[in-house]
Design an enzyme around this catalytic site. Structure first.
Site, PDB file in Angstrom:
ATOM      1  CB  CYS A  76      -0.921  -0.001   1.214  1.00 60.42           C
ATOM      2  SG  CYS A  76      -1.965   1.466   1.345  1.00 60.42           S
ATOM      3  CB  CYS A 130      -0.452   2.381   4.005  1.00 56.28           C
ATOM      4  SG  CYS A 130      -2.081   1.766   3.559  1.00 56.28           S
ATOM      5  CG  ASP A 131       3.308   1.302   4.446  1.00 53.39           C
ATOM      6  OD1 ASP A 131       2.854   1.806   5.486  1.00 53.39           O
ATOM      7  OD2 ASP A 131       3.143   0.105   4.138  1.00 53.39           O
TER       8      ASP A 131
END
Length: 308
Positions: free
Chosen positions: A133, A136-137
């Site tokens: 993701c 997300c990261d």
């Protein structure tokens, strides 16, 4: 044994837990059924920095906080693997390997899973350089060199997203051309921070014991193994909905995603779906929580109609 409730929620990720909070707060009897630990995939996330209100929190910590909120108004939690839902007029029977749960309203929040390469180092370094993701990261790899595995829409979209903050993004693809939409390909080829490695099979993710340090791949053109030094590997070889147990209901599209309206209602009256198992674009904790609140309230309104 048969257990009867007003609402049964299948899945205890952020969406399911939020739905339980809203439904139980509306004075409904609620059962949450999940075959794993509450929090779902959040438990595999080391740090979360894109959920409002928590600038610095781990996945397990956020899972615990959400669980405590969900149970505050009397919801009950059961460890069980759901096999099937049987609809008998207004009653829905949720069949597990142990018990049956009966309720007029069922909320499906079983999520989705990213397909894995199943190569050495992938599981070892998940959350320590291996990610599925970019949204997300990406922030954890600012000004670093990273690899993206895949060649479809998701791989190229996420590669473009990562290129905004990374020093360099190398897309490793097993074919000699991308499968992504032409407009995405054009954008990726025009981005001077994105490179490509073609006709390459990713074989192993290497690390120093704590973090990712490189990717080993087989160059089919040169017929030899090569090493690409990177600090992060983002894998996009497909996402699969956890909806197999509900295939008998006819609520999924051809790819297994559950179709709902804006109130999270499926085409089967009294069955709702929310979170990553839904047919949608963005799969995040924040979107699952929003949909959970809608579904929990929608279940309450549905049950009110049954009384009239």
């Amino acid at each position: 044994m048969i257990k009867k409730y007003d609402v049964i929620i299948i899945g205890a990720g952020p969406g399911g837990l939020t739905a339980a909070l809203y439904a139980s707060r509306a004075n409904l009897s609620v059962a949450i059924v999940d075959k794993g630990l509450y929090g779902g995939q959040m438990n595999n996330t080391g740090a979360i920095d894109n959920y409002p209100g928590f600038a610095d929190i781990t996945g397990p910590q956020l899972s615990e906080k959400m669980y405590q909120s969900a149970m505050k108004f009397g919801a009950e939690y059961f460890y069980a693997d759901v096999q099937q839902i049987i609809v008998e007029q207004q009653m829905k029977k949720v069949i597990t390997e142990k018990d049956e749960f009966h309720a007029p309203a069922v909320l499906i929040a079983t999520g989705a899973v990213h397909k894995h390469l199943n190569i050495p180092g992938e599981d070892t370094y998940q959350g320590r350089g291996v990610s599925y993701c970019a949204v997300c990261d990406a922030a954890f790899f600012r000004n670093e060199e990273i690899a993206v595995i895949g060649g479809g829409d998701s791989a190229i979209e996420e590669g473009l997203y990562l290129a905004q903050t990374a020093k360099k993004v190398t897309i490793i693809h097993r074919r000699n051309e991308l499968r992504a939409q032409p407009v995405l390909q054009k954008m990726a080829f025009a981005n001077d921070k994105i490179d490509f490695i073609w006709n390459a099979n990713t074989e192993e993710i290497l690390g120093d014991g704590s973090r990712v340090t490189a990717v080993k791949y087989y160059d089919k053109n040169a017929e030899e193994q090569k090493i690409l030094n990177v600090s992060g590997v983002f894998i996009y070889v497909g996402v699969q909905a956890n909806s197999m147990a509900f295939s008998n209901l006819g609520i999924c599209d051809e790819h297994g995603w559950i179709i709902t309206d804006d109130h999270m209602q499926t085409k089967v009256e009294g069955i709702f779906a929310l979170g990553d198992v839904r047919q949608k674009d963005l799969r995040q904790i924040a979107t699952a929580v929003g949909e959970g609140s809608i579904a929990g309230q929608a279940a309450y309104h549905y049950l009110q109609t049954l009384k009239n």
